[in-house]
Write an enzyme that holds these catalytic residues in place. Structure first.
Site, mmCIF file in Angstrom:
data_model
loop_
_atom_site.group_PDB
_atom_site.id
_atom_site.type_symbol
_atom_site.label_atom_id
_atom_site.label_comp_id
_atom_site.label_asym_id
_atom_site.label_seq_id
_atom_site.Cartn_x
_atom_site.Cartn_y
_atom_site.Cartn_z
ATOM 1 N N ASP A 14 -10.590 5.977 -68.307
ATOM 2 C CA ASP A 14 -10.931 5.231 -67.089
ATOM 3 C C ASP A 14 -10.373 5.885 -65.826
ATOM 4 O OD1 ASP A 14 -12.025 3.340 -68.853
ATOM 5 O OD2 ASP A 14 -10.128 2.273 -68.990
ATOM 6 N N GLU A 183 -20.123 -2.253 -65.651
ATOM 7 C CA GLU A 183 -18.679 -2.338 -65.402
ATOM 8 C C GLU A 183 -18.185 -1.094 -64.692
ATOM 9 O OE1 GLU A 183 -16.988 -2.792 -69.288
ATOM 10 O OE2 GLU A 183 -17.770 -0.887 -70.011
#
Length: 515
Positions: A14, A183
Site C-alpha cells: 500500500d 478502494e
C-alpha cells in the site's frame, strides 16, 4: 538512470508517496507490527533510506490483541505549506486519523481521529484555494448488494478542529459494472481536472488501477473508457509479478510523472513476501494518465532521467537508522510490545521470556526484519539457559499467528535441546524435529532457497542438521491468508508461564543469497 523493481523488496504494501522540492517521501502499511508506517526518503526514486517510523509510540498506535492483518491499513502521505500529513486507518482502534510533522523523520503528532469518517483507505487533497478534502471509502449506504459493494466519497476537512464539514458526497463506485472493492482512492488536480485514482477488484488476482475525472471536486466523475489503466490480472497465474494495484502518483521537480504501487512476486504460485513496492512511469495523453506507455505492465528495470548527481551507484535501497532505543528502524515487534521487552546489550539484544507465543494475538517477545528474497540465509546466536519446561528462545520465520516456522533452543518434557516447531493455517503447532543439546551458546541458522528451507544449529563447534528441504509454501498469503508478508526474527517465550528469565541474542544476520 536505471531503477530495479521492486524499489522496496519484501513486505512493503500500500505505498503512498509525495514529492517535496528535490526529495521524495514514501510510506507503507504496517498492520499489527510495531512501530507502524515505515517512512523512506529518496532523491532519485532509486535509493531509498528509511528515516524512521511515523507511528513509533504506543499512544499513536494502540493495537490491542488483534490478528496480524488488522491494525494499520493504507496510509497516505501529503505535504502542504511546511507540514507533512499522514492519514490512515487503525482497524484495531479509533478508525481514521491524521498525524502531522514539520520534519518527516519525526517526531509526528498524536493522532487526530476524525469523527464520522467511516470506512477505510483515507487520503487528503489540498486544493488551490487552500481547502483540504478527505477522500475515502465506505459501504454502499443503500445496502451492500455484493461483496465489495462500496463507494468512494469526498468531504471537506477542517484541519484546525480535525472534523469533517458539510455532508459527504458519494462520487464513485468503481469503473467496472458491479465493481468489487473500489478502494485506495487518491485525489489530484491537473489542468483544471480533478482525478480520482483508485484500486478495484480486491488486493489479489483481480487487482487493478482505475481512474475517473471531473471538473468539480464533488463530481460527477466520468469514467476513463480505457479502464483499468494498469493491471496484471490478464497475464495469468504463472506470470512472475501479480496483484498489481493501489497506485499513487507523484510529479518530480523536472515535471515527469511516476507512480508507486503494490505487487507480489510469487514463487511456485505462492507469495511469501506479501505485497511489495514497485515503480512505473506515467505520461499524460488526452487528459488521462498512461502507465508505462508502450509496455503496459511493470518493468523489471525502469529507465528515467537522472534526478540527482550525488546518489551512490548501488542496488542497495534500504539502509538502517536507529530509533531512540538503539533498535534499527527496519526492525519490527508484534502489536504493542511490553516496555523493555527487548533492550540493547553488548551490541546484541536481551529479550524477556513472556508468556505469549507466536500462535496468539498477543504482544509476543519478537524482534524481526522483513524477508526480501526467496533466497536468503538468516542466523542468530542465543545465550540462554531454560529454567523451566517449555521455556525457549531462537529464530522464527513468521507469516502470522496462523503460520510460522521456529527453531528454538529450550526445554520440553525435561529434555533440553533444539526443536523445530511448525504452525500451519488452522492447525495446531507441531514439533517436527528435536535434537538434545546443552550449551551456553547456540547458533541457529535458516536457509531458504525457492520454497524450500534448511534448518540447523551449531553448538560447541559442531553443526547439526535438523530439517532439510522443508516446503515453505504454507507461509504464503495464498495458504495462510491475510495482507502481510513474512518476517524473520528473534523470538523468546515461556509458553504460558510467568518467567523472569531472559535470552541474549548477539543480533540477527540476514543475507540474500544466489538463486
Amino acid at each position: 538512470m536505471e531503477i530495479k523493481n521492486p524499489i522496496l523488496s519484501g513486505f512493503y504494501p500500500d505505498p503512498s508517496a509525495c514529492a517535496v522540492g528535490d526529495k521524495f517521501y514514501l510510506v507503507n502499511s504496517s498492520f499489527c507490527y510495531f512501530p507502524g508506517v515505515p517512512i523512506f526518503e529518496s532523491s532519485d526514486l532509486k535509493h531509498w533510506h528509511q528515516i524512521g517510523n511515523v507511528l513509533d509510540r504506543a499512544s499513536q498506535l494502540p493495537l490491542h490483541e488483534d490478528g496480524m492483518s488488522r491494525g494499520i491499513f493504507a496510509p497516505t502521505i501529503r505535504y502542504h505549506e511546511g507540514t507533512f500529513y499522514m492519514i490512515t486507518t487503525n482497524c484495531s482502534h479509533g478508525g481514521n486519523f491524521v498525524v502531522t510533522a514539520t520534519d518527516p523523520a519525526g517526531p509526528w503528532s498524536e493522532p487526530h481521529y476524525i469523527a464520522g469518517a467511516d470506512g477505510i483507505d483515507p487520503s487528503l487533497f489540498f486544493d488551490d484555494d487552500g481547502k483540504c478534502y478527505y477522500i475515502g471509502t465506505r459501504p454502499n449506504p443503500k445496502g451492500v448488494g455484493w461483496n465489495g459493494d462500496w463507494y468512494i466519497y469526498v468531504q471537506e476537512l477542517d484541519l484546525e478542529n480535525w472534523c469533517l464539514l458539510g455532508d459527504y458526497k458519494l462520487v464513485w463506485n468503481g469503473a467496472m459494472r458491479k465493481a468489487e472493492w473500489p478502494e485506495g482512492p487518491h485525489l489530484y488536480k491537473k489542468d483544471g481536472w480533478y482525478y480520482i485514482l483508485h484500486a478495484e477488484g480486491g488486493t489479489g488476482p483481480s487487482h487493478a488501477v482505475c481512474v475517473a475525472r471531473s471538473k468539480d471536486i464533488f463530481g460527477p466523475y466520468e469514467n476513463n473508457l480505457l479502464n483499468p489503466v494498469f493491471t496484471h490480472r490478464h497475464l495469468g497465474k504463472a506470470y512472475p509479478i501479480r496483484y498489481v494495484g493501489h497506485a499513487d502518483l507523484i510529479c518530480a521537480k523536472d515535471g515527469n510523472w511516476y507512480a508507486v504501487m503494490l505487487a507480489s512476486r510469487p514463487c511456485d504460485m505462492c507469495s511469501n513476501m506479501g505485497r511489495e513496492t514497485f515503480l512505473a512511469k506515467v505520461t499524460w495523453e488526452d487528459g488521462w494518465p498512461v502507465f508505462n506507455a508502450g509496455v503496459g505492465i511493470l518493468e523489471d528495470m525502469v529507465t528515467i532521467p537522472d534526478l540527482t548527481t550525488d546518489a551512490k551507484d548501488t542496488d542497495e535501497t534500504v539502509t538502517y537508522g536507529l530509533d531512540r532505543d538503539g533498535i534499527p528502524f527496519s526492525m519490527v515487534r508484534l502489536r504493542n510490545p511490553e516496555e523493555n521487552m527487548v533492550v540493547r546489550e553488548n551490541g546484541g539484544y536481551r529479550m524477556k521470556l513472556l508468556p505469549y507465543t507466536l500462535y496468539e494475538c498477543k504482544p509476543t517477545a519478537y524482534l524481526g526484519i522483513r524477508q526480501t528474497s526467496y533466497y536468503f540465509s538468516a542466523k542468530t546466536t542465543v545465550t540462554f539457559s531454560p529454567k523451566a519446561d517449555r521455556e525457549a528462545a531462537g529464530l522464527a520465520l513468521l507469516q502470522s499467528e496462523e503460520a510460522s516456522l521456529a527453531v528454538l533452543y529450550g526445554q520440553w518434557d525435561g529434555k533440553t535441546g533444539v526443536a523445530v516447531w511448525k504452525k500451519e493455517f488452522r492447525k495446531e503447532p507441531v514439533r517436527i524435529a528435536f535434537s538434545e543439546c546443552t550449551a551456553e551458546k547456540v547458533e541457529i541458522s535458516l536457509r531458504q532457497y525457492g520454497q524450500k528451507a534448511d534448518l540447523s544449529y551449531c553448538a560447541g563447534g559442531s553443526v547439526t542438521e535438523l530439517v532439510k528441504e522443508i516446503d515453505t509454501r504454507f507461509l504464503s498469503t495464498e495458504a495462510a491468508g491475510g495482507f502481510v508478508g513474512n518476517t524473520v526474527g528473534m523470538y523468546a517465550t515461556a509458553n504460558g508461564s510467568v518467567s523472569d528469565n531472559t535470552a541474549l541474542f548477539d543480533t540477527i544476520t540476514y543475507r540474500v543469497t544466489e538463486a
